[in-house]
Write a protein that holds these residues in place. Structure first.
Motif, short mmCIF file in Angstrom:
data_model
loop_
_atom_site.label_atom_id
_atom_site.label_comp_id
_atom_site.label_asym_id
_atom_site.label_seq_id
_atom_site.Cartn_x
_atom_site.Cartn_y
_atom_site.Cartn_z
N ALA A 47 14.04 21.61 14.02
CA ALA A 47 13.29 21.10 15.17
C ALA A 47 13.99 19.93 15.84
CB ALA A 47 11.88 20.70 14.75
N LEU A 48 14.78 19.18 15.09
CA LEU A 48 15.47 18.02 15.65
C LEU A 48 16.89 18.35 16.13
CD1 LEU A 48 14.40 15.23 13.15
CD2 LEU A 48 13.65 15.54 15.50
N SER A 49 17.32 19.60 15.97
CA SER A 49 18.66 19.94 16.42
C SER A 49 18.75 19.82 17.94
CB SER A 49 19.04 21.35 15.95
OG SER A 49 18.17 22.30 16.51
N SER A 50 19.96 19.63 18.44
CA SER A 50 20.16 19.25 19.85
C SER A 50 19.50 20.21 20.84
CB SER A 50 21.64 19.12 20.15
OG SER A 50 22.29 20.36 19.94
N GLY A 51 19.56 21.49 20.60
CA GLY A 51 19.00 22.45 21.55
C GLY A 51 17.48 22.47 21.60
N TYR A 52 16.84 21.86 20.62
CA TYR A 52 15.38 21.93 20.54
C TYR A 52 14.70 20.58 20.70
CZ TYR A 52 16.32 26.62 18.96
OH TYR A 52 16.74 27.91 18.89
N TYR A 53 15.46 19.55 20.98
CA TYR A 53 14.89 18.20 21.08
C TYR A 53 13.73 18.14 22.06
CZ TYR A 53 14.38 13.22 21.78
OH TYR A 53 13.85 11.97 21.88
N ALA B 28 12.10 20.65 23.50
CA ALA B 28 11.06 21.65 23.24
C ALA B 28 10.14 21.25 22.10
CB ALA B 28 11.72 23.00 22.92
N PHE B 29 10.66 20.60 21.09
CA PHE B 29 9.85 20.28 19.92
C PHE B 29 9.59 18.79 19.76
CE2 PHE B 29 11.80 24.36 18.51
CZ PHE B 29 10.64 25.09 18.44
N TYR B 30 10.64 18.02 19.59
CA TYR B 30 10.49 16.62 19.23
C TYR B 30 9.78 15.82 20.31
CZ TYR B 30 11.49 11.96 17.52
OH TYR B 30 11.35 10.67 17.09
N LEU B 31 10.22 15.95 21.54
CA LEU B 31 9.61 15.19 22.63
C LEU B 31 8.14 15.55 22.81
CD1 LEU B 31 10.34 13.06 24.72
CD2 LEU B 31 10.90 14.91 26.31
N LYS B 32 7.83 16.83 22.76
CA LYS B 32 6.43 17.27 22.88
C LYS B 32 5.60 16.78 21.69
CE LYS B 32 6.71 20.35 26.43
NZ LYS B 32 6.98 19.53 27.57
N ALA B 33 6.20 16.81 20.50
CA ALA B 33 5.49 16.34 19.31
C ALA B 33 5.19 14.84 19.42
CB ALA B 33 6.31 16.63 18.06
N GLN B 34 6.11 14.07 19.94
CA GLN B 34 5.88 12.63 20.11
C GLN B 34 4.77 12.37 21.12
OE1 GLN B 34 7.01 11.44 17.36
NE2 GLN B 34 7.90 9.65 18.31
N GLN B 35 4.72 13.17 22.16
CA GLN B 35 3.65 13.02 23.16
C GLN B 35 2.30 13.35 22.53
OE1 GLN B 35 5.22 15.68 26.11
NE2 GLN B 35 6.39 14.07 27.15
N LEU B 36 2.25 14.43 21.76
CA LEU B 36 1.01 14.81 21.08
C LEU B 36 0.61 13.75 20.06
CD1 LEU B 36 -1.22 16.87 20.57
CD2 LEU B 36 0.31 17.99 18.93
N ARG B 37 1.58 13.20 19.36
CA ARG B 37 1.31 12.15 18.38
C ARG B 37 0.66 10.94 19.05
NH1 ARG B 37 5.81 9.70 14.22
NH2 ARG B 37 4.33 8.45 13.07
N SER B 38 1.12 10.58 20.23
CA SER B 38 0.53 9.46 20.97
C SER B 38 -0.91 9.74 21.34
CB SER B 38 1.34 9.18 22.24
OG SER B 38 2.62 8.72 21.91
N LEU B 39 -1.21 10.97 21.73
CA LEU B 39 -2.58 11.34 22.08
C LEU B 39 -3.50 11.28 20.85
CD1 LEU B 39 -1.94 14.38 24.46
CD2 LEU B 39 -2.67 12.06 25.10
N ILE B 40 -3.01 11.75 19.71
CA ILE B 40 -3.80 11.72 18.48
C ILE B 40 -4.08 10.27 18.08
CG2 ILE B 40 -3.75 12.25 16.01
CD1 ILE B 40 -2.18 14.82 16.80
N ALA B 41 -3.06 9.42 18.13
CA ALA B 41 -3.24 8.01 17.77
C ALA B 41 -4.24 7.34 18.71
CB ALA B 41 -1.90 7.28 17.82
N ARG B 42 -4.18 7.68 19.99
CA ARG B 42 -5.10 7.10 20.98
C ARG B 42 -6.54 7.50 20.66
NH1 ARG B 42 -4.67 9.58 26.62
NH2 ARG B 42 -6.07 11.01 25.58
N ASP B 43 -6.75 8.77 20.28
CA ASP B 43 -8.10 9.23 19.95
C ASP B 43 -8.65 8.53 18.71
OD1 ASP B 43 -8.11 10.90 22.13
OD2 ASP B 43 -7.79 12.75 20.98
#
Length: 147
Positions: free
Chosen positions: A30-36, A38-53
């Motif tokens: 998931a952290l490989s260059s081609g998927y950054y 698609a996976f990592y950036l979106k996961a960080q955004q989702l993580r921020s939403l969960i923490a906010r809730d």
């Protein structure tokens, strides 16, 4: 081991079981260059939403959240070793606290089925580890007193 590299290699080869190795490989993929993006950036955004809730919930006067640790009772040793999907499913209820970065603790709260343990997860506000630990200790004392 003669050096740190050998120590890491030795530890990861013999110290990690197949499930841990599978999760490491999935994370590496998931952290490989081609998927950054698609996976990592979106996961960080989702993580921020969960923490906010969670933060909103604790700001509303909630001190602790109590949930099951897993959607089912504990499984017998080796029972799900060949079924990683079922093993992942048993982790689902602990993932939100990890993603949000809040303290959580799992304590035994009884047995069910074939006398297999059931876990209670205690989650607290950001930086309130002491509150979570005190609640866990109190709950364990209460459980011991009632048996």
């Amino acid at each position: 081991a003669d050096d740190v590299g050998q120590l890491y290699t030795k530890t990861r080869r013999s110290g990690f079981g197949p499930e841990v190795k599978r999760r490491i490989m999935l994370g590496t993929f998931a952290l490989s260059s081609g998927y950054y993006d698609a996976f990592y950036l979106k996961a960080q955004q989702l993580r921020s939403l969960i923490a906010r809730d969670f933060k909103a919930t604790f700001n509303d006067g909630v001190d602790l959240l109590l949930t099951p640790t897993a959607p089912s009772v504990a499984f017998k040793i080796g029972e799900k070793i060949d079924d990683p999907i079922r093993m992942y499913a048993d982790d689902l209820l602990t993932v939100p606290a990890s993603l949000a970065g809040i303290p959580s603790l799992s304590v035994p709260c009884g047995t069910a089925g074939d006398s297999l343990p059931v876990g209670l997860q205690i989650m607290g506000d950001f930086l309130q580890e002491s509150t979570v630990l005190r609640a866990g200790a109190y709950f364990e004392q209460a459980m011991q007193s009632s048996s």
